[in-house]
Design a protein around this motif. Structure first.
Motif, mmCIF file in Angstrom:
data_model
loop_
_atom_site.group_PDB
_atom_site.id
_atom_site.type_symbol
_atom_site.label_atom_id
_atom_site.label_comp_id
_atom_site.label_asym_id
_atom_site.label_seq_id
_atom_site.Cartn_x
_atom_site.Cartn_y
_atom_site.Cartn_z
ATOM 1 N N ASN A 165 102.090 82.386 -36.198
ATOM 2 C CA ASN A 165 100.925 82.744 -37.008
ATOM 3 C C ASN A 165 99.719 83.072 -36.125
ATOM 4 O O ASN A 165 98.967 84.004 -36.409
ATOM 5 N N THR A 166 99.543 82.294 -35.051
ATOM 6 C CA THR A 166 98.444 82.562 -34.118
ATOM 7 C C THR A 166 98.639 83.911 -33.431
ATOM 8 O O THR A 166 97.693 84.701 -33.298
ATOM 9 N N GLU A 168 100.324 86.479 -34.580
ATOM 10 C CA GLU A 168 100.122 87.539 -35.571
ATOM 11 C C GLU A 168 98.632 87.755 -35.842
ATOM 12 O O GLU A 168 98.158 88.897 -35.932
ATOM 13 N N GLU A 169 97.886 86.674 -35.953
ATOM 14 C CA GLU A 169 96.452 86.775 -36.217
ATOM 15 C C GLU A 169 95.724 87.466 -35.065
ATOM 16 O O GLU A 169 94.802 88.253 -35.277
ATOM 17 N N ARG A 170 96.138 87.187 -33.835
ATOM 18 C CA ARG A 170 95.454 87.732 -32.663
ATOM 19 C C ARG A 170 95.816 89.184 -32.371
ATOM 20 O O ARG A 170 94.980 89.944 -31.887
ATOM 21 N N SER A 173 97.442 94.017 -36.720
ATOM 22 C CA SER A 173 96.392 94.440 -37.650
ATOM 23 C C SER A 173 96.925 95.513 -38.591
ATOM 24 O O SER A 173 97.785 96.316 -38.227
ATOM 25 N N LYS A 192 86.990 89.476 -36.468
ATOM 26 C CA LYS A 192 88.142 88.614 -36.193
ATOM 27 C C LYS A 192 87.728 87.311 -35.516
ATOM 28 O O LYS A 192 88.547 86.402 -35.350
ATOM 29 N N ARG A 205 100.515 96.631 -37.988
ATOM 30 C CA ARG A 205 101.452 95.812 -38.759
ATOM 31 C C ARG A 205 102.736 96.557 -39.096
ATOM 32 O O ARG A 205 103.797 95.948 -39.234
#
Length: 293
Positions: A165-166, A168-170, A173, A192, A205
């Protein structure tokens, strides 16, 4: 530009600038130049390091040694020389790229970025990182304070449940600004909340499934902890920015193989770390697939 203090617990690269050296096909082969070690020592080992990030002190040192032609330089203290030499013997490991080895332990060193001819110091970095010894053109990984659960091999059980999850978040997009619109990139990174990370890379993405597949059959082992490299190149953006202000220094659109840290979460091997690929490396033809036992 402000001086940066950068911590890289698991970083790989050392900023040595553009230099030539006697590059053999494997570590510890007979040198082609008798003065190769003396040149390395002259360029990177100092009897006394300025205990400061102040540009003025470094400017005086660089001018004194007449090193203005080398725009990126890194320095260690003389007290570290024996440990640096040991990287080429028992304290380092092969990384299967020509004659390069990487240290088993973290080193502390200074990296200085210089304006050619004028010798004006643009940036001084205090870095903690593993050393790659003998690099033709290396890059300082200014990733800020970034940690990830580093296993000994790809696809081992993750030590943290939120690692993917980290990642993907970083790095993933829905949409991204164009490379030439620095104002939109500044707004994007601020939104962000990533102003503490001076170098960041982003993928769309729509490529996420392909990115995840690098940790399975679409990537090869690099035999360096949990890192795998993609079989095919990906297109992504790399952004450098000023810590705190998010002022954008550069945006580059890259097309090269991805190097990812891969760990297993809930029985699926997934990317948990984005490793830069400044030398545009590709997978070794004899390497096993990333998820191979």
């Amino acid at each position: 530009m402000a001086a940066l203090r950068v911590f890289l617990p698991f970083a790989i690269c050392l900023l040595l600038g553009h230099q030539t050296f006697a590059q053999n096909d494997a570590p510890c082969q007979k040198s082609k130049w008798n003065n190769a070690f003396n040149t390395f020592k002259y360029r990177h080992i100092l009897n006394k390091l300025p205990n400061s990030l102040q540009k003025e002190k470094w400017n005086e040192l660089i001018k004194k040694d007449n090193n203005c032609s080398r725009t990126r330089q890194s320095f260690l203290g003389l007290d570290m020389l024996d440990k640096v030499k040991a990287v080429c013997t028992k304290e380092g490991g092969k990384i299967y790229e020509k004659n390069m080895c990487i240290s088993n332990q973290i080193f502390t060193f200074y990296t200085v970025i210089i304006q050619e001819v004028t010798c004006k110091i643009l940036k001084v970095c205090w870095v903690m990182a593993a050393l790659r010894v003998f690099l033709p053109l290396a890059i300082c990984l200014l990733l800020g304070h970034q940690t990830f659960a580093q296993n000994d091999a790809p696809c081992q059980k993750s030590k943290r449940n939120n690692e993917f999850n980290t990642f993907e978040e970083r790095h993933i997009s829905d949409e991204l600004p164009s490379a030439d619109d620095l104002n939109k990139w500044k707004e994007y990174i601020k939104n962000k909340g990533n102003c503490k990370r001076p170098i960041q890379s982003f993928l769309l993405r729509k490529d996420l499934d392909k990115v995840k597949a690098v940790c399975r059959d679409a990537g090869k082992k690099m035999y360096n902890n949990n890192l795998c490299i993609s079989n095919q190149p990906f297109t992504f953006f790399t952004v450098t920015s000023e810590i705190g202000t998010c002022n954008i220094w550069s945006v580059s659109k890259e097309n090269k193989s991805l190097i990812l840290g891969c760990n297993t979460l809930a029985d699926e091997c997934l990317p948990v770390h984005f490793e830069r690929n400044p030398q545009n490396r590709g997978p070794h033809k004899c390497a096993e697939s990333c998820q191979a036992p």
